[in-house]
Design an enzyme around this catalytic site. Structure first.
Site, PDB file in Angstrom:
ATOM      1  N   GLU A  68       8.038   2.061  14.583  1.00  0.00           N
ATOM      2  CA  GLU A  68       8.750   2.755  13.518  1.00  0.00           C
ATOM      3  C   GLU A  68       8.661   4.253  13.805  1.00  0.00           C
ATOM      4  O   GLU A  68       7.820   4.707  14.576  1.00  0.00           O
ATOM      5  CB  GLU A  68       8.130   2.412  12.158  1.00  0.00           C
ATOM      6  CG  GLU A  68       8.364   0.948  11.814  1.00  0.00           C
ATOM      7  CD  GLU A  68       8.167   0.592  10.348  1.00  0.00           C
ATOM      8  OE1 GLU A  68       7.090   0.887   9.809  1.00  0.00           O
ATOM      9  OE2 GLU A  68       9.088   0.016   9.756  1.00  0.00           O
ATOM     10  N   CYS A  74      -3.367   0.382   6.851  1.00  0.00           N
ATOM     11  CA  CYS A  74      -3.405  -0.560   7.978  1.00  0.00           C
ATOM     12  C   CYS A  74      -4.088   0.015   9.210  1.00  0.00           C
ATOM     13  O   CYS A  74      -4.764  -0.682   9.941  1.00  0.00           O
ATOM     14  CB  CYS A  74      -1.978  -0.957   8.331  1.00  0.00           C
ATOM     15  SG  CYS A  74      -0.911   0.469   8.571  1.00  0.00           S
ATOM     16  N   GLU A 126       4.964  -4.682  11.802  1.00  0.00           N
ATOM     17  CA  GLU A 126       3.895  -3.705  11.560  1.00  0.00           C
ATOM     18  C   GLU A 126       2.789  -4.453  10.832  1.00  0.00           C
ATOM     19  O   GLU A 126       2.885  -4.687   9.631  1.00  0.00           O
ATOM     20  CB  GLU A 126       4.416  -2.550  10.700  1.00  0.00           C
ATOM     21  CG  GLU A 126       5.451  -1.683  11.382  1.00  0.00           C
ATOM     22  CD  GLU A 126       4.854  -0.805  12.465  1.00  0.00           C
ATOM     23  OE1 GLU A 126       3.624  -0.812  12.654  1.00  0.00           O
ATOM     24  OE2 GLU A 126       5.626  -0.125  13.152  1.00  0.00           O
ATOM     25  N   ASN A 153       0.802  -1.233   0.000  1.00  0.00           N
ATOM     26  CA  ASN A 153       0.000   0.000   0.000  1.00  0.00           C
ATOM     27  C   ASN A 153       0.835   1.283   0.000  1.00  0.00           C
ATOM     28  O   ASN A 153       0.392   2.300  -0.519  1.00  0.00           O
ATOM     29  CB  ASN A 153      -1.007  -0.011   1.158  1.00  0.00           C
ATOM     30  CG  ASN A 153      -0.340  -0.204   2.495  1.00  0.00           C
ATOM     31  OD1 ASN A 153       0.821  -0.585   2.577  1.00  0.00           O
ATOM     32  ND2 ASN A 153      -1.074   0.075   3.549  1.00  0.00           N
TER      33      ASN A 153
END
Ligand code: NAD
Length: 485
Positions: free
Chosen positions: A459, A285, A251, A154
């Protein structure tokens, strides 16, 4: 566009494009038309060996450079990405189908932010001095060694940079494997980093499906794995990394709640629900796909939402007026269509959308279901497409329990004008990233990551440094050393 979508070669290894056509061909399809716009080849075992060997060979000298020098290269790369934003955005649009209206502000731009931010931090990475009477100790912040990044489809440029920038800032080498659905953008990141002065071997891109990712993760010469992907893939990659006791960042997916109380600014709440469900055609997400709306304002919310959705401009992603593009692939479109069918079968009320558009490519209408209940499939499973589930609630206690009743914990949001409630709700969410009167902001200065099944590690922000470096403690004795015999 100044360069073609077909890259010079499939892989970028040791500072140069490398091809091995004996690998499985991967066709790159432009989601807006279904046309094949490039073909790359999955990495063969020989390519995997080549990339691991050269990356390991390059890493020590890189880690030995002063942080200022490493950071300067990253910041130069950030400037180059910004200067090439248009071309990179066009490529991102072709790789993913996301509208240029989005890619021109969100993708290379956030990649550049990561390179600039971690470029700036590189010079600040230090250990500490610990006085122990006469003796003392110090810590050294050291690189992990060789890091593998594995990406979802994505945000191919952003993910390549979010993993690469902190890894390189800390003195690691990186091998990045993009998603096989969007293999093009990461190659440009590698090219730019090397043009900016990155020594050969430190940022490499190899193509392939899960098999190639698996080969990288299980190689004993790899020290760290950072995956952006689904929970099922996360389980496999985490388990494979555990065999070698490797560092991991995961993630993963989500099914995040967005709470809209009756004292919220309705227009802002509708904006939040749109941003949290339909940006990138819903393929984000952290999307707030379970929209809990206070009973008293439900119909007003749905009416305004439907009006606003009619303003969506669906069409050619390259037209700057287009605000809603296709799904990334035919497969993803079919997965989302099957969820829409399930929503209808299980009794949710289809308020708007639900259909595929009668045109080429993989276009689905923005879709809203109301009267969704907690047990319905569309309220429990990650759909990863433009499907919003609207659920009703009566009280804060009730909605908090329902919002947290999920195995996921990536994000959560609340719209309310009650200051204390906003912070109480944020504190109560079981999620890694929360939003108050906003949704889906992800600036590089703020840690991003999941709770529960949505992931481990963070992150962005200074916290990412912890996940790409390790401390070595050094004890220094100043006097004689006594021993029992
Ligand atoms: P996916 O899990 O199918 O694939 C992700 C990557 O893992 C791909 O590059 C794939 O080739 C690779 N892979 C698959 N099997 C592997 C294996 N056994 N070993 C090593 N690598 C393997 O995910 P996707 O469909 O590409 O992306 C969508 C998912 O990603 C959604 O669940 C979404 O929520 C999640 N996502 C999470 C974040 C986040 O930051 N939390 C961001 C974007 C997407």
């Amino acid at each position: 566009m100044n360069y073609p979508t077909q890259p010079k070669a499939s892989h970028f290894i040791n500072g140069a494009y490398v091809e091995d056509t004996s690998g499985t061909p991967i066709k790159v399809i432009y989601p807006a038309t279904g046309a094949v716009i490039a073909t790359v080849h999955a990495a063969t075992p020989a390519i995997v060996e080549q990339v691991i060997t050269s990356a390991r060979a390059a890493q020590r000298a890189w880690a030995a450079l002063p942080g200022t020098e490493r950071g300067r290269i990253l910041r130069r790369a950030a400037d180059m990405m910004r200067a090439r934003n248009h071309d990179l955005s066009v490529l991102e649009t072709h790789d993913t189908g996301k509208p240029y209206q989005e890619t021109s502000v969100a993708d290379a731009a956030s990649g550049a932010d990561a390179l600039e931010y971690f470029g700036g931090l590189a010079a600040t990475l230090t250990g500490e001095h610990i006085q122990l009477g006469e003796d003392w100790a110090y810590t050294r912040r050291e690189a992990l060694g060789l890091c593998v990044g594995i990406g979802a489809w994505n945000y191919p440029t952003q993910i390549a940079c979010w993993k690469g920038a902190p890894a390189l800032a800390c003195g690691n080498a990186m091998i990045f494997k993009p998603s096989e659905t969007t293999p093009l953008c990461a190659l440009k990141v590698a090219e730019i980093l090397h043009e900016a002065g990155l020594p050969a071997g430190l940022y490499n891109v190899v193509q392939g499906m899960g098999e190639v990712g698996g080969a990288l993760v299980s190689d004993p010469r790899v020290d760290k794995v950072s995956l952006t992907g689904s929970v099922p893939t996360g389980r496999k990659v985490y388990a494979a990394a555990a065999e070698g006791i490797k560092h991991v960042t995961m993630e993963l997916g989500g099914k995040s709640p967005l709470l809209i109380f009756d004292d919220a600014d309705l227009e802002n709440a509708v904006s939040g629900a749109i941003l949290g469900n339909f940006y990138s055609s819903g393929q984000v997400c952290s999307n707030g796909t379970r929209v809990f709306v206070h009973k008293g304002i439900k119909e007003a919310f749905l009416t305004r939402l439907s009006e606003r959705l009619e303003q969506a401009v669906i069409g050619d992603p390259m037209d700057p007026a287009t605000s809603f593009g296709p799904m990334v692939s035919e497969r993803q479109m079919e997965i989302v269509q099957s969820y829409i069918t399930k929503g209808i079968e299980e009794g949710a009320r289809l308020v708007t959308g639900g259909a595929r558009l009668d045109r080429g490519g993989f276009f689905l209408q923005p879709t809203v279901f109301a009267d969704v209940t907690d047990d319905m499939t569309i309220a429990r499973e990650e759909i990863f497409g433009p499907v919003m589930a609207v659920l009703d609630f009566d009280s804060e206690d009730e909605v908090m329990a329902r919002a947290n009743a999920t195995e996921f914990g990536l994000a959560a949001g609340v719209f309310t004008s009650d200051l204390t409630r906003a912070h109480r709700v944020a504190a109560g969410f079981e999620a890694g990233t929360c939003f108050i009167n906003s949704y889906n902001d992800a600036p590089v200065e703020v840690p991003f990551g999941g709770a529960k099944l949505s992931g481990v590690g963070r992150e962005n922000a200074k916290q990412a440094i912890e996940h790409y470096s390790q401390l070595k403690s050094v004890y220094v004795r100043m006097g004689d050393l006594e021993a029992p015999f």
